[in-house]
Write an enzyme that holds these catalytic residues in place. Structure first.
Site, PDB file in Angstrom:
ATOM      1  CE  LYS A 119      -1.994  -1.016   3.955  1.00  0.00           C
ATOM      2  NZ  LYS A 119      -1.719  -2.659   3.971  1.00  0.00           N
ATOM      3  CG  ASN A 142      -2.680   3.010   7.280  1.00  0.00           C
ATOM      4  OD1 ASN A 142      -2.876   3.123   8.230  1.00  0.00           O
ATOM      5  ND2 ASN A 142      -2.088   1.737   6.723  1.00  0.00           N
ATOM      6  CG  HIS A 189      -4.125  -6.441  10.232  1.00  0.00           C
ATOM      7  ND1 HIS A 189      -2.971  -6.116  11.300  1.00  0.00           N
ATOM      8  CD2 HIS A 189      -3.569  -6.018   8.974  1.00  0.00           C
ATOM      9  CE1 HIS A 189      -2.330  -5.169  10.581  1.00  0.00           C
ATOM     10  NE2 HIS A 189      -2.597  -5.304   9.452  1.00  0.00           N
TER      11      HIS A 189
HETATM   12  P1  ADP Z   1       2.138  -1.701   3.124  1.00  0.00           P
HETATM   13  O1  ADP Z   1       1.944  -0.143   3.273  1.00  0.00           O
HETATM   14  O2  ADP Z   1       0.703  -2.581   2.611  1.00  0.00           O
HETATM   15  O3  ADP Z   1       2.380  -2.336   4.403  1.00  0.00           O
HETATM   16  P2  ADP Z   1       4.490  -1.378   1.974  1.00  0.00           P
HETATM   17  O4  ADP Z   1       4.439  -0.547   0.629  1.00  0.00           O
HETATM   18  O5  ADP Z   1       5.018  -0.769   3.118  1.00  0.00           O
HETATM   19  O6  ADP Z   1       3.114  -2.123   2.434  1.00  0.00           O
HETATM   20  O7  ADP Z   1       5.429  -2.544   1.962  1.00  0.00           O
HETATM   21  C1  ADP Z   1       5.542  -3.440   3.057  1.00  0.00           C
HETATM   22  C2  ADP Z   1       6.590  -4.480   2.842  1.00  0.00           C
HETATM   23  O8  ADP Z   1       5.462  -5.613   2.025  1.00  0.00           O
HETATM   24  C3  ADP Z   1       7.668  -4.410   1.884  1.00  0.00           C
HETATM   25  O9  ADP Z   1       8.834  -4.101   2.637  1.00  0.00           O
HETATM   26  C4  ADP Z   1       7.768  -5.830   1.006  1.00  0.00           C
HETATM   27  O10 ADP Z   1       8.444  -6.836   1.899  1.00  0.00           O
HETATM   28  C5  ADP Z   1       6.334  -6.119   1.033  1.00  0.00           C
HETATM   29  N1  ADP Z   1       5.723  -5.829  -0.140  1.00  0.00           N
HETATM   30  C6  ADP Z   1       5.516  -4.813  -0.948  1.00  0.00           C
HETATM   31  N2  ADP Z   1       4.902  -4.737  -1.937  1.00  0.00           N
HETATM   32  C7  ADP Z   1       4.172  -5.933  -1.712  1.00  0.00           C
HETATM   33  C8  ADP Z   1       3.445  -6.671  -3.083  1.00  0.00           C
HETATM   34  N3  ADP Z   1       2.755  -6.125  -4.001  1.00  0.00           N
HETATM   35  N4  ADP Z   1       3.069  -8.108  -2.318  1.00  0.00           N
HETATM   36  C9  ADP Z   1       3.547  -8.427  -1.522  1.00  0.00           C
HETATM   37  N5  ADP Z   1       4.352  -8.190  -0.686  1.00  0.00           N
HETATM   38  C10 ADP Z   1       4.742  -6.782  -0.732  1.00  0.00           C
END
Ligand code: ADP
Length: 455
Positions: A119, A142, A189
């Site tokens: 996200k 968020n 969650h």
């Molecule tokens: P969120 O805001 O949903 O937590 P982030 O962009 O902050 O997502 O990414 C969090 C972690 O999730 C990253 O460090 C990576 O390990 C993993 N990640 C990022 N994008 C994806 C995706 N499209 N599918 C699965 N895992 C992802």
């Protein structure tokens, strides 16, 4: 929504609760804030609230405080099955979240992004692309700034690019983005949502108010996100890393392309190798952003230039340093198993992986095959260490490190050339949050400079 003179209770004094309370007060509501944390813990925010004429109830919730209201605004950190909320709901008192409150006041276009993972990366990227196209753009939700804090500067011709979590969506009713994105829905969650179905249903609220005039962008490679299409009234656009889609964004011969409709030709946007972020999961994030940005009217060349300039957001597979030939990556934001697996898969192998924290009841067994394939050793820390050990024992050598500092020291001492990542649980047992954990990791790594390795 008329709230002047109304009695409104804000439950939970986090960043968004604080912003909501101040907003409501400025709209002329009689505002009370209630938080289970003690007045000592909340000390830094209380004076500003009192100055504004906002009443504060700290150290617990009083049922009477709840019953006296016309409206309750609940923060995403507060479970909706909190007993006082359940009680007043029975009396028909409206209970909404800060995103829902903001939705009634926000001007202009809304692009909203949800998903279990990706996200923040996708939201930031969409924000950068829209800004590069010179569209008046604000980014929040968020991430960074609460949505309610975007209201004042929002304009009819502008865009609000919003990251929305399942907790935020759970309390939306009229929230109506004209472009909604669901990146993926994988178990996360479950400690709060109870079942995967409840969790997926919360995410699907992102399109509950959409009509055929709106667009819904879905991941065609993700079963749960894909199945959401059956319940949507919006125009569906797909993104896929694996196949060509009828309408949306996809990869073909190493090029990301967008197709506006089944009848139109595919339009090349950029090469996969031009994406500056690591890992296949980030190709998915870029595909989603390409799709959303094209739908917002941004041309392919502007999108390409903005993607090529985009840097990893802090704590998301962030490169920290190379010390004695070992590359260190901070992935503190990978707070669930799927995110951790995507991060591991972004490297060919040779990984020393730090794993652990407070667990949200996941199944670490699904990591076994990938760990055997790519990870040299796992270093466990925090409250989840025992459970991780039971689930992955035999798949990979495990070092019970206990703390992050110890894990970095042990891994750094034996790693020869390769990568160290840290991932997979939420952080609340040993750290304030994932940012704190990520910062401690980075400081610990930097402190290794100049130290001799045993290897
Ligand atoms: P969120 O805001 O949903 O937590 P982030 O962009 O902050 O997502 O990414 C969090 C972690 O999730 C990253 O460090 C990576 O390990 C993993 N990640 C990022 N994008 C994806 C995706 N499209 N599918 C699965 N895992 C992802």
């Amino acid at each position: 929504m008329e709230i002047k003179g109304k009695k409104v209770l804000v439950v939970g004094l986090g960043k968004s609760g604080l912003a909501a309370a101040l907003f409501l007060r400025h709209q002329g509501a009689q505002v009370t804030v209630s938080d289970v944390r003690s007045a000592d813990v909340l000390a830094k925010d209380i004076p500003a609230l009192i100055d504004e004429g906002i009443a504060v109830e700290a150290g617990g919730h009083g049922l009477l405080t709840f019953r006296r209201q016309d409206l309750i605004v609940v923060s995403p950190g507060v479970p909706i099955d909190t007993p006082e909320l359940v009680q007043v709901k029975k009396f028909g008192l409206p209970i909404i979240g800060e995103v829902e409150l903001a939705a009634h006041y926000l001007r202009g276009h809304v692009l909203a992004i949800t998903g279990s993972n990706g996200k923040t990366t996708t939201t930031s990227l969409c924000g950068e692309i829209l800004k590069a196209a010179k569209l008046p753009t604000q980014v929040g939700g968020n991430i960074g700034v609460p949505v309610i804090a975007l209201v004042e500067d929002s304009r009819e011709d502008g865009w609000s690019v919003l990251e929305v979590s399942s907790f935020q969506l759970e309390t939306t009713y009229e929230f109506h983005p004209e472009i909604a994105v669901i990146l993926n829905i994988t178990p996360d969650h479950l400690d709060r949502h109870g079942t995967f179905e409840n969790y997926a249903a919360a995410k699907e609220r992102i399109f509950a108010r959409q009509t055929a005039d709106d667009a819904l962008v879905l991941n065609a490679d993700d079963e749960a996100a894909k199945s959401a299409a059956a319940r949507a009234s919006s125009r569906i656009f797909w993104f896929s890393r694996a196949k060509v889609v009828r309408q949306g964004a996809f990869v073909h011969n190493g090029v990301i392309a967008f197709r506006a409709s089944e009848q139109s030709a595919a339009e090349p946007v950029l090469k996969v190798e031009e994406i500056p972020l690591k890992g296949a999961h980030n190709v998915e994030n870029v595909l989603a952003a390409v799709c959303a940005a094209r739908l917002a009217g941004v041309d392919a060349e502007t999108i390409r230039a903005a993607v090529m300039q985009f840097q990893a957001v802090e704590h998301r597979l962030e490169f920290v340093a190379t010390i004695h030939g070992v590359e260190y990556y901070n992935d503190s934001k990978a707070t669930n198993v799927d995110a951790a697996m995507k991060a591991i898969a972004a490297f060919p192998g040779g990984i020393h992986l730090i794993l652990g924290g407070k667990d949200k009841n996941p199944d670490y067994r699904q990591m076994r095959a990938l760990l055997t394939e790519r990870v040299k050793a796992v270093y466990t820390i925090g409250a989840a260490a025992d459970k991780i050990f039971t689930h992955i024992d035999g798949a990979v050598p495990i070092v019970t490190a206990g703390t992050l500092e110890e894990a970095v020291a042990r891994a750094g001492a034996v790693a020869q050339a390769g990568e160290i990542l840290k991932a997979a649980c939420s952080s609340f047992d040993q750290f304030e949050n994932y940012e704190h954990r990520g910062r401690v990791f980075k400081e610990t790594v930097q402190a290794r400079r100049g130290e001799k390795t045993l290897a």
